[in-house]
Design an enzyme around this catalytic site. Structure first.
Site, PDB file in Angstrom:
ATOM      1  N   SER A 104      69.896  91.972   3.490  1.00 37.26           N
ATOM      2  CA  SER A 104      70.113  90.539   3.386  1.00 37.26           C
ATOM      3  C   SER A 104      69.583  89.877   4.658  1.00 37.26           C
ATOM      4  CB  SER A 104      71.613  90.283   3.239  1.00 37.26           C
ATOM      5  OG  SER A 104      71.892  88.916   3.088  1.00 37.26           O
ATOM      6  N   LYS A 105      69.460  88.591   4.680  1.00 34.34           N
ATOM      7  CA  LYS A 105      69.090  87.875   5.910  1.00 34.34           C
ATOM      8  C   LYS A 105      69.434  86.406   5.735  1.00 34.34           C
ATOM      9  CE  LYS A 105      67.045  88.770   9.893  1.00 34.34           C
ATOM     10  NZ  LYS A 105      66.973  90.018  10.654  1.00 34.34           N
TER      11      LYS A 105
END
Ligand code: NAD
Length: 467
Positions: A104-105
């Site tokens: 994720s980011k």
């Protein structure tokens, strides 16, 4: 990055090159490659008598393991495509390094320099509310950490805001990593990514076949290194490589200029100067040039700033023998091919900078166990080692060497254990990649080898889930 190349395309091209070597079932490569979801949030905060609207993102790339993991970046140039590229790299990184996370980011479009600390706190708390109410921050679903433009302060505010929203959640502190040690963090997280770069290079120089391919001499000591970016990652890499490995940092490149010294830069003095003045100007060896210095002759180039700094327009002028990608995506897919043709070896980002997420993993486990590392065993270890030494002294009728006594009798503290776990993880990672590279004739470089390992593991995970 030239206009024909964008970060997400670049990551996807590198993925495609490796995925074709794997004979995955039809459609599976595409499923792994794309981001599962990307949320855009827009929210207002009243600041300086004006309602300011901010835009933030959180992209979830792959949920084959949960929680998903990845930092939050504060940058005026953040975009959905950039966040999706970074989220994809997180999936490949965690898979490659055997960390039990998906990828994720997150990012917020903001120039942190423009705001006071108090204002940044209000903005961060509001951003946290937006993400938390969509479970995009959650100890068992989505765990952010620091990235460019964020650090311990932002992580402490996120943890505190999450705790306010979930006051009875006993594992609330595990909702984010990179917190200050006094606020549920772990010793050694700040230095972790730069420390990881040190361990990457230590292991690289244990592989004669690899350093000979790069036409490098056998030892890390004395190698001439250029580093771009003097933030968290660049500074720590420079510090450990020069102070502990005897490498020569011959240039450091920042936004508004560089410092050059062929004999080796004194990193501690430069850090002090940079902290005080906010730029390198006035330091011995200062040059107002930035980009050209990337092309200066050296043994090892460590881009540790932003993506896309080596692209098809400057790749043929890069004169390093080895590039260690400390930043995410510093070399575009096109440049990667040009450099490979020239014989430049590249240690890819999703392995090289994995030190940060590795220590974040230790922090997350620490938060879930609610106990600091070393607490239970340290004194017991010391008691046994001291007894052993007394026994030896009695048997030999001689004193144990004083210089060794402390090393042998001191029990391991949290920082000792974190560094040991990090070194083990980084060294094993390199061994795996190098072995794969040399075992399969179709694999021409370290990036493809690392990507093949990462994709295969995600594919296996989907297979066992019945997808
Ligand atoms: P940071 O904000 O602490 O430092 C970045 C530094 O690079 C700043 O000093 C900035 O002025 C400089 N910089 C930015 N653009 C530049 C350019 N074009 N030329 C020269 N200097 C430039 O960020 P950081 O945490 O050190 O992250 C750097 C890179 O490492 C990013 O790509 C990030 O995604 C990656 N990374 C960071 C971590 C971590 O733990 N912080 C972990 C993995 C990867």
């Amino acid at each position: 990055m030239s206009s024909s190349e964008n970060f997400l395309d670049s990551v996807n091209k590198m993925f495609d090159r490796s995925a074709t070597l794997l004979n995955l079932s039809s459609g599976l490569a595409e499923k792994i490659k794309v981001a599962n979801s990307t949320y855009t949030v827009r929210f207002g905060v009243r600041l300086r008598d004006k309602l300011e609207t901010f835009t933030g993102f959180r992209s979830v790339h792959s949920e084959h393991w949960e929680p998903v993991k990845g930092g939050i970046r504060y940058s005026p140039f953040a975009s959905q495509m950039e966040v999706e590229a970074l989220a994809a790299l997180m999936s490949y990184k965690c898979s490659l390094m055997d960390l039990p996370f998906g990828g994720s980011k997150g990012a917020l479009i903001i120039d942190p320099q423009k705001w006071r600390k108090k204002e940044l706190q209000r903005i961060t708390r509001r951003f946290t509310q937006e993400l938390a109410k969509r479970d995009l921050i959650h100890p068992s679903q989505n765990v952010p950490g620091p990235d460019m433009g964020t650090g311990e302060n932002e992580m402490a505010w996120i943890a505190d805001e999450y705790k306010r929203l979930h006051p009875t959640e006993i594992d609330a502190l595990a909702c984010v990593t990179g917190k200050p040690v006094r606020k549920g963090g772990i010793e050694g997280r700040i230095e972790a990514t730069g420390r990881g770069i040190q361990y990457v290079l230590r292991e690289f120089f244990e592989h004669p076949e690899d350093y000979k391919k790069a036409k490098l001499s056998p030892d890390l000591e004395g190698q001439r290194i250029i580093i771009q970016g003097f933030g968290n990652v660049g500074y720590h890499a420079a510090k450990f490589l020069s102070e502990e490995e005897g490498a020569r940092i011959t240039a450091i490149i920042e936004h508004q200029g560089s410092v050059i010294n062929d004999k080796g830069i004194d990193i501690a003095s430069l850090k002090e100067h940079f902290k005080e003045k906010g730029s390198f100007e006035g330091f011995n060896g200062f040059s107002s040039d930035s980009n050209k210095i990337l092309e200066k002759k050296c043994d090892i180039l460590i881009p540790a700033a932003v993506e896309g700094v080596i692209d098809s327009t400057n790749a043929d002028r890069i004169s390093a023998k080895l590039i260690v990608e400390a930043a995410n995506g510093p070399v575009t897919a096109e440049a990667d091919q040009l450099l490979s043709k020239k014989g430049v070896l590249i240690i890819p980002d999703f392995y090289a900078n994995a030190g940060g997420v590795t220590v974040s993993y230790f922090e997350w486990v620490k938060n879930l166990t609610h106990m600091r590392y070393g607490l239970m065993q340290r004194r017991e270890q010391e008691r046994r080692q001291t007894a052993l030494i007394s026994g030896l002294e009695e048997m030999m009728n001689k004193d144990f060497p004083v210089s060794l006594k402390d090393i042998v009798t001191n029990g391991a503290t949290e920082i000792d254990l974190v560094r040991s776990g990090l070194e083990e993880t980084m060294r094993n990672g390199y061994k795996r990649i190098s072995r794969k590279w040399h075992a399969d004739k179709r694999i021409s470089d370290l990036r493809t080898a690392a990507m093949v390992i990462a994709i295969k593991r995600i594919a296996d995970s989907y297979y066992f889930l019945g997808i």
